[in-house]
Structure formats: C-alpha cells, structure tokens
Scaffold this motif. Structure first.
Motif, mmCIF file in Angstrom:
data_model
loop_
_atom_site.group_PDB
_atom_site.id
_atom_site.type_symbol
_atom_site.label_atom_id
_atom_site.label_comp_id
_atom_site.label_asym_id
_atom_site.label_seq_id
_atom_site.Cartn_x
_atom_site.Cartn_y
_atom_site.Cartn_z
ATOM 1 N N UNK A 115 8.999 -64.390 12.464
ATOM 2 C CA UNK A 115 10.199 -64.787 11.710
ATOM 3 C C UNK A 115 11.214 -65.526 12.578
ATOM 4 N N UNK A 116 11.359 -65.093 13.825
ATOM 5 C CA UNK A 116 12.359 -65.675 14.726
ATOM 6 C C UNK A 116 11.796 -66.837 15.540
ATOM 7 N N UNK A 117 10.510 -67.128 15.368
ATOM 8 C CA UNK A 117 9.836 -68.224 16.075
ATOM 9 C C UNK A 117 9.937 -68.070 17.593
ATOM 10 N N UNK A 118 9.617 -66.851 18.041
ATOM 11 C CA UNK A 118 9.638 -66.546 19.468
ATOM 12 C C UNK A 118 8.217 -66.189 19.888
ATOM 13 N N UNK A 119 7.780 -66.741 21.013
ATOM 14 C CA UNK A 119 6.438 -66.439 21.527
ATOM 15 C C UNK A 119 6.488 -65.197 22.417
ATOM 16 N N UNK A 120 5.377 -64.497 22.475
ATOM 17 C CA UNK A 120 5.275 -63.318 23.342
ATOM 18 C C UNK A 120 5.590 -63.672 24.788
ATOM 19 N N UNK A 121 5.172 -64.853 25.218
ATOM 20 C CA UNK A 121 5.441 -65.281 26.590
ATOM 21 C C UNK A 121 6.940 -65.378 26.878
ATOM 22 N N UNK A 122 7.721 -65.768 25.878
ATOM 23 C CA UNK A 122 9.174 -65.849 26.062
ATOM 24 C C UNK A 122 9.780 -64.460 26.235
ATOM 25 N N UNK A 123 9.267 -63.508 25.488
ATOM 26 C CA UNK A 123 9.736 -62.126 25.634
ATOM 27 C C UNK A 123 9.334 -61.585 27.003
ATOM 28 N N UNK A 127 11.644 -60.073 30.060
ATOM 29 C CA UNK A 127 11.371 -58.779 30.710
ATOM 30 C C UNK A 127 11.328 -58.966 32.222
ATOM 31 N N UNK A 128 10.616 -60.003 32.662
ATOM 32 C CA UNK A 128 10.550 -60.272 34.104
ATOM 33 C C UNK A 128 11.936 -60.574 34.668
ATOM 34 N N UNK A 129 12.732 -61.345 33.923
ATOM 35 C CA UNK A 129 14.084 -61.680 34.375
ATOM 36 C C UNK A 129 14.953 -60.437 34.523
ATOM 37 N N UNK A 130 14.630 -59.413 33.761
ATOM 38 C CA UNK A 130 15.371 -58.155 33.854
ATOM 39 C C UNK A 130 14.862 -57.296 35.005
#
Length: 169
Positions: A115-123, A127-130
């Motif tokens: 729905x939000x047009x977000x890829x798993x890789x972006x998530x 996570x890595x950035x955190x």
C-alpha cells in the motif's frame, strides 16, 4: 550577458533584503508549525513560501507588498488547517497521513509495504541505519507521516504505548 542593468541588481538586493525580513517576521509570528515537516500540507506550505520568495525576488511584476501578503496568507492558511485538524478527526483523516507499521516483531507487514509502495530492501536499509544487524532484533519499523522511518529495537520496545494505531491512510 551577466546582467541587464544596475537597477535590476539593486532591486534584487533591496527587495530581497526586505522580503527576507518580512518572511522571517511572518514565520516567527506564525510559530514553529509553519515550517514543520509533519505532513504533506506542511511540505506544501514550505515549498510555496520558497517559491513565493523567489518570485518576489526575481519578478519585477510582483510588488514587495504583494509578496508579503502572500507569505502571510500561506502562514494563515497553514494555521487554519492545523487548528482545524486538531479539532476535527474527519478533517484530520482527509489532510494528514497516518503512520504505518511496515515491520512488526521481525516480520514484514506485506499489505502495508504494498500500500505504501515501500520495498523490503528500503526497510532493511532503515534497520541498518539504526545500527541493528538483524530483523529479529527489531520490534517495529514505522513509515512516519513525514515519510521517514522510525526503527525500534526489541530492547527498546518498552510497553509499546507509542506504537501507531492502525487506521487507513
């Protein structure tokens, strides 16, 4: 050609200085929310203010007072919408996006991603950035109303009262 005439350069300096001072004054009077990045409407106001400033600076057909009035109008409209949204849940749903859970307890929420047009890789990048190395260590990834990702580790999940309540965006 570097410039048409000296008068044009002097106008830009004079009007630019006055328009800048007027914009700063309007922003100070209107409060912090005017330049917040809380939702799409806030972004529109910010972009419109910048566009108005550029128009006042570079277009001889727009008088300084017209530009100042445009600044004030944009700030007023932003105030009215923000004030109304706080008082009307119906208007809030129309104007504001809702935060959306994209990953919960290490598992992707496929419908939300689609729905939000977000890829798993972006998530995963968020996570890595955190500073988190594995999805199992993540309690929650939220796509916030301003388009940013919030990542909460399992260790920092607490009692989970800050988690967004699902509603259609």
């Amino acid at each position: 050609m570097l410039f048409d005439n000296l008068q044009g350069l002097v106008r830009v300096i004079w009007v630019g200085t006055l328009a800048y001072a007027a914009l700063v004054t309007v922003l100070r009077l209107s409060g912090k929310r005017t330049l917040a990045k809380m939702n799409a409407f806030d972004l529109v106001v910010t972009v419109a203010l910048g566009s108005t400033l550029a128009t006042v600076l570079l277009t001889k057909d727009v008088a300084l007072l017209e530009g100042v009035l445009a600044f004030a109008l944009l700030a007023l409209l932003q105030f009215v919408v923000a004030w109304s949204v706080v008082r009307s849940p119906t208007l809030a749903r129309m104007v504001q996006a809702s935060p959306r859970v994209l990953l919960a307890d290490g598992r992707f929420v496929k419908e939300a991603l689609r729905d939000e047009r977000v890829k798993e890789d972006e998530v995963k990048a968020a996570v890595r950035s955190a500073g988190i190395g594995g999805l199992a260590d993540v309690a929650l990834v939220v796509l916030e109303t301003d388009g940013s990702f919030s990542v909460i580790s399992q260790a920092n999940a607490g009692e989970r009262t800050a988690w967004p309540q699902e509603r259609s965006s």
